[in-house]
Write an enzyme that holds these catalytic residues in place. Structure first.
Site, PDB file in Angstrom:
ATOM      1  N   LYS A   1       0.833  -1.217   0.000  1.00  0.00           N
ATOM      2  CA  LYS A   1       0.000   0.000   0.000  1.00  0.00           C
ATOM      3  C   LYS A   1       0.864   1.262   0.000  1.00  0.00           C
ATOM      4  CE  LYS A   1      -2.203  -1.206   3.816  1.00  0.00           C
ATOM      5  NZ  LYS A   1      -2.298  -2.538   4.394  1.00  0.00           N
TER       6      LYS A   1
ATOM      7  N   ASP B   1      -6.143  -5.139  11.564  1.00  0.00           N
ATOM      8  CA  ASP B   1      -5.501  -6.243  10.835  1.00  0.00           C
ATOM      9  C   ASP B   1      -6.055  -7.590  11.318  1.00  0.00           C
ATOM     10  OD1 ASP B   1      -3.067  -6.751   8.931  1.00  0.00           O
ATOM     11  OD2 ASP B   1      -2.801  -8.193  10.546  1.00  0.00           O
ATOM     12  N   ASP B   2      -6.241  -7.709  12.628  1.00  0.00           N
ATOM     13  CA  ASP B   2      -6.756  -8.965  13.192  1.00  0.00           C
ATOM     14  C   ASP B   2      -8.213  -9.188  12.783  1.00  0.00           C
ATOM     15  OD1 ASP B   2      -4.300  -9.065  14.363  1.00  0.00           O
ATOM     16  OD2 ASP B   2      -5.003  -9.137  16.432  1.00  0.00           O
TER      17      ASP B   2
ATOM     18  N   LYS C   1       5.354  -5.501  17.802  1.00  0.00           N
ATOM     19  CA  LYS C   1       5.505  -6.111  16.470  1.00  0.00           C
ATOM     20  C   LYS C   1       5.029  -5.190  15.346  1.00  0.00           C
ATOM     21  CE  LYS C   1       1.306  -8.765  15.503  1.00  0.00           C
ATOM     22  NZ  LYS C   1       0.684  -9.959  15.020  1.00  0.00           N
TER      23      LYS C   1
ATOM     24  N   ASP D   1       4.727 -12.558  19.818  1.00  0.00           N
ATOM     25  CA  ASP D   1       3.648 -13.081  18.968  1.00  0.00           C
ATOM     26  C   ASP D   1       3.736 -14.602  18.821  1.00  0.00           C
ATOM     27  OD1 ASP D   1       1.606 -12.228  16.579  1.00  0.00           O
ATOM     28  OD2 ASP D   1       2.881 -13.874  15.913  1.00  0.00           O
TER      29      ASP D   1
ATOM     30  N   ASP E   1       4.730 -17.833  10.080  1.00  0.00           N
ATOM     31  CA  ASP E   1       3.265 -18.014  10.205  1.00  0.00           C
ATOM     32  C   ASP E   1       2.722 -19.024   9.194  1.00  0.00           C
ATOM     33  OD1 ASP E   1       3.287 -16.148  12.186  1.00  0.00           O
ATOM     34  OD2 ASP E   1       2.364 -14.530  11.024  1.00  0.00           O
TER      35      ASP E   1
ATOM     36  N   PHE F   1      11.632  -6.962   4.735  1.00  0.00           N
ATOM     37  CA  PHE F   1      12.501  -7.838   5.547  1.00  0.00           C
ATOM     38  C   PHE F   1      11.646  -8.602   6.568  1.00  0.00           C
ATOM     39  CE2 PHE F   1      14.877  -6.992   9.770  1.00  0.00           C
ATOM     40  CZ  PHE F   1      15.337  -8.284   9.907  1.00  0.00           C
TER      41      PHE F   1
ATOM     42  N   ARG G   1       0.585 -13.244  -0.064  1.00  0.00           N
ATOM     43  CA  ARG G   1       0.937 -11.899   0.424  1.00  0.00           C
ATOM     44  C   ARG G   1       0.809 -10.989  -0.784  1.00  0.00           C
ATOM     45  NH1 ARG G   1       1.505  -9.291   5.080  1.00  0.00           N
ATOM     46  NH2 ARG G   1       2.568 -11.061   6.057  1.00  0.00           N
TER      47      ARG G   1
ATOM     48  N   ASP H   1       8.253 -13.244   8.386  1.00  0.00           N
ATOM     49  CA  ASP H   1       6.991 -13.513   9.097  1.00  0.00           C
ATOM     50  C   ASP H   1       6.149 -14.557   8.369  1.00  0.00           C
ATOM     51  OD1 ASP H   1       4.856 -12.721  11.134  1.00  0.00           O
ATOM     52  OD2 ASP H   1       3.819 -12.303   9.239  1.00  0.00           O
TER      53      ASP H   1
ATOM     54  N   PHE I   1      -4.405   0.019  14.508  1.00  0.00           N
ATOM     55  CA  PHE I   1      -4.166  -0.536  13.173  1.00  0.00           C
ATOM     56  C   PHE I   1      -4.075  -2.066  13.224  1.00  0.00           C
ATOM     57  CE2 PHE I   1      -1.133  -1.993   9.944  1.00  0.00           C
ATOM     58  CZ  PHE I   1      -1.631  -1.424   8.791  1.00  0.00           C
TER      59      PHE I   1
HETATM   60  C1  FPP Z   1       3.285  -9.232  10.942  1.00  0.00           C
HETATM   61  O1  FPP Z   1       2.259  -9.497  11.827  1.00  0.00           O
HETATM   62  C2  FPP Z   1       4.543  -9.202  11.750  1.00  0.00           C
HETATM   63  C3  FPP Z   1       5.554  -8.355  11.531  1.00  0.00           C
HETATM   64  C4  FPP Z   1       5.541  -7.346  10.455  1.00  0.00           C
HETATM   65  C5  FPP Z   1       6.778  -8.445  12.374  1.00  0.00           C
HETATM   66  C6  FPP Z   1       7.689  -9.470  11.817  1.00  0.00           C
HETATM   67  C7  FPP Z   1       9.029  -9.429  12.475  1.00  0.00           C
HETATM   68  C8  FPP Z   1       9.967 -10.323  12.234  1.00  0.00           C
HETATM   69  C9  FPP Z   1       9.715 -11.418  11.263  1.00  0.00           C
HETATM   70  C10 FPP Z   1      11.263 -10.238  12.966  1.00  0.00           C
HETATM   71  C11 FPP Z   1      12.486 -10.084  12.084  1.00  0.00           C
HETATM   72  C12 FPP Z   1      12.929 -11.322  11.407  1.00  0.00           C
HETATM   73  C13 FPP Z   1      14.193 -11.858  11.308  1.00  0.00           C
HETATM   74  C14 FPP Z   1      14.428 -13.013  10.407  1.00  0.00           C
HETATM   75  C15 FPP Z   1      15.360 -11.383  12.091  1.00  0.00           C
HETATM   76  P1  FPP Z   1       1.089 -10.479  11.389  1.00  0.00           P
HETATM   77  O2  FPP Z   1       1.649 -11.834  11.153  1.00  0.00           O
HETATM   78  O3  FPP Z   1      -0.003 -10.330  12.398  1.00  0.00           O
HETATM   79  O4  FPP Z   1       0.631  -9.775  10.035  1.00  0.00           O
HETATM   80  P2  FPP Z   1       0.196 -10.428   8.660  1.00  0.00           P
HETATM   81  O5  FPP Z   1      -1.264 -10.712   8.834  1.00  0.00           O
HETATM   82  O6  FPP Z   1       0.419  -9.329   7.644  1.00  0.00           O
HETATM   83  O7  FPP Z   1       1.043 -11.629   8.421  1.00  0.00           O
HETATM   84 MG    MG Z   2       1.877 -13.065   9.584  1.00  0.00          MG
END
Ligand code: FPP
Ligand code: MG
Length: 372
Positions: free
Chosen positions: A71, A263-264, A220, A195, A121, A112, A126, A117, A259
């Site tokens: 976005k 998202d949730d 996060k 998380d 997950d 990154f 995406r 993530d 926000f």
């Molecule tokens: C998304 O939340 C989560 C993040 C943007 C944080 C992710 C942080 C990391 C992966 C840490 C850094 C990584 C390394 C390898 C050092 P979500 O899962 O609730 O959002 P989503 O629905 O968009 O997936």
């Molecule tokens: Mg995720």
């Protein structure tokens, strides 16, 4: 309404040509236009580092797939905030360019995080396409990128520092922007740890409280998505006053929480065609705002049923959880929460004196009632 706490605008680069006032569409076009320039800055170093053509092609594709196509709200926020911080003075072309470079660095940081993530997950899509780790490996006949995506996420992180060095090495705030990117990465990584570790055993809801939830999402999401872009604009504007940064944090962290609640909600009720991703919070046993609210508002029978079916990677169980969410009335609970949060944030913003309130209003207006 700039206060005496803030640096005078003369600290900014005034001796350069002012850019003409732009429409939102033109601003977006300016932002998008510099992406290939920045990508090229990264790629052009690689032949001199003895990288073979297939590696250069890999990095190019990896950047194109993961950094662009979002976005871009976080990225554009740096320029939008800087414009409001200088209060009516037109920014020079060079200031606009530099703000947009920092904006793209925030987008690189997000890439990154998201590449990593999605592996953690086990996400499927995406931005409307398969997650990077699930895409075809371009240099093998079959197979996916898989765990190479872990290393790719680190490469995306390194790009941020290449770009910052290239464009900001001689700026007085160079060390400050390096610090804030490092600090924000650490905060987000701690948030990701929270998380991933707030569901020790399936069916155990003892950690699914709003207090725990708020800590997770502050770390996060809120720091990197809301505080970071505004703080970068403040640094560019020459702001050094600690109270100004504290005020910004005091508003932007709750805004980031708001926000992530959205998202949730969208993870459960959003349309994958619109949000570009398929929700997995129920399957992954996440401490999501939805389950926290279900526990707070459900009957003991409903909560027992949720304990039985939440956190299972199976469409029948997921449907049952969603059915109970429907019975509890989570859509209405969310709508009321959204209205209350909006009113709460507006009242907080109205009390700000140390910097222009419009910085926060603009950001809030971008996310209120969003459906993607
Ligand atoms: C998304 O939340 C989560 C993040 C943007 C944080 C992710 C942080 C990391 C992966 C840490 C850094 C990584 C390394 C390898 C050092 P979500 O899962 O609730 O959002 P989503 O629905 O968009 O997936
Ligand atoms: Mg995720």
């Amino acid at each position: 309404m700039i206060s005496e706490h803030l640096a005078p605008t003369s600290e900014l680069n005034m001796n350069q040509t002012s850019a003409p006032i732009k429409t939102a569409k033109e601003e977006l076009a300016d932002f998008v236009e510099i992406f290939p320039i920045l990508t090229n800055e990264i790629l052009k170093e690689l032949p001199g580092m003895d990288m073979p053509p297939q590696t250069i092609a890999w990095v190019e594709k990896m950047i194109n797939v993961n950094v662009s196509g979002g976005k871009m709200n976080r990225g554009l926020t740096v320029l939008h905030s800087l414009q409001l911080l200088v209060e009516g003075r037109q920014l020079s072309r060079s200031e606009i360019f530099l703000a947009n470079v920092l904006g793209w660095c925030v987008e690189w940081l997000q890439a990154f995080f998201l590449v990593a993530d999605d592996i953690m997950d086990q996400s499927i899509t995406r931005r409307g396409q398969p997650c990077w780790y699930r895409q075809a490996n371009p240099i093998s006949n079959n197979g996916t990128i898989g765990s190479i995506a872990i290393n790719d996420s680190f490469i995306l992180e390194s790009c941020i520092y290449i770009l910052i060095k290239k464009y900001f090495r001689n700026e007085p705030y160079y060390a400050d922007i390096l610090d804030i990117f490092h600090e924000t990465s650490y905060q987000t990584e701690l948030g990701q740890l929270l998380d991933l570790t707030t569901q020790p055993n399936r069916g155990d809801f003892s950690l699914f409280t709003l207090n725990t939830y708020r800590r997770i999402v502050k770390y996060k999401t809120a720091y990197y998505s809301f505080y970071l872009p505004v703080a970068l604009a403040m640094l560019m504007a020459g702001i050094t006053s600690t109270p100004a940064f504290s005020t910004a944090k005091d508003i932007l962290l709750p805004m980031g929480e708001f926000f992530q609640v959205q998202d949730d909600f969208l993870d459960c009720y959003g349309s994958p065609a619109v949000i570009g991703k398929i929700g997995r919070d129920i399957e992954e046993n996440k401490c999501s705002w939805m389950i926290c609210q279900a526990i707070l508002n459900g009957t003991p029978e409903q909560i027992n049923l949720l304990k039985k079916h939440y956190g299972l990677d199976n469409p029948t169980d997921v449907e049952l959880v969603k059915k109970i969410y429907g019975e509890i009335g989570l859509k209405k609970i969310f709508k009321d929460y959204e209205d209350e949060s909006y009113a709460f944030l507006i009242s907080k913003i109205k009390s700000v004196r140390i910097m222009p309130q419009e910085v926060f209003i603009k950001l809030l207006s971008k996310i209120y009632k969003r459906d993607l």
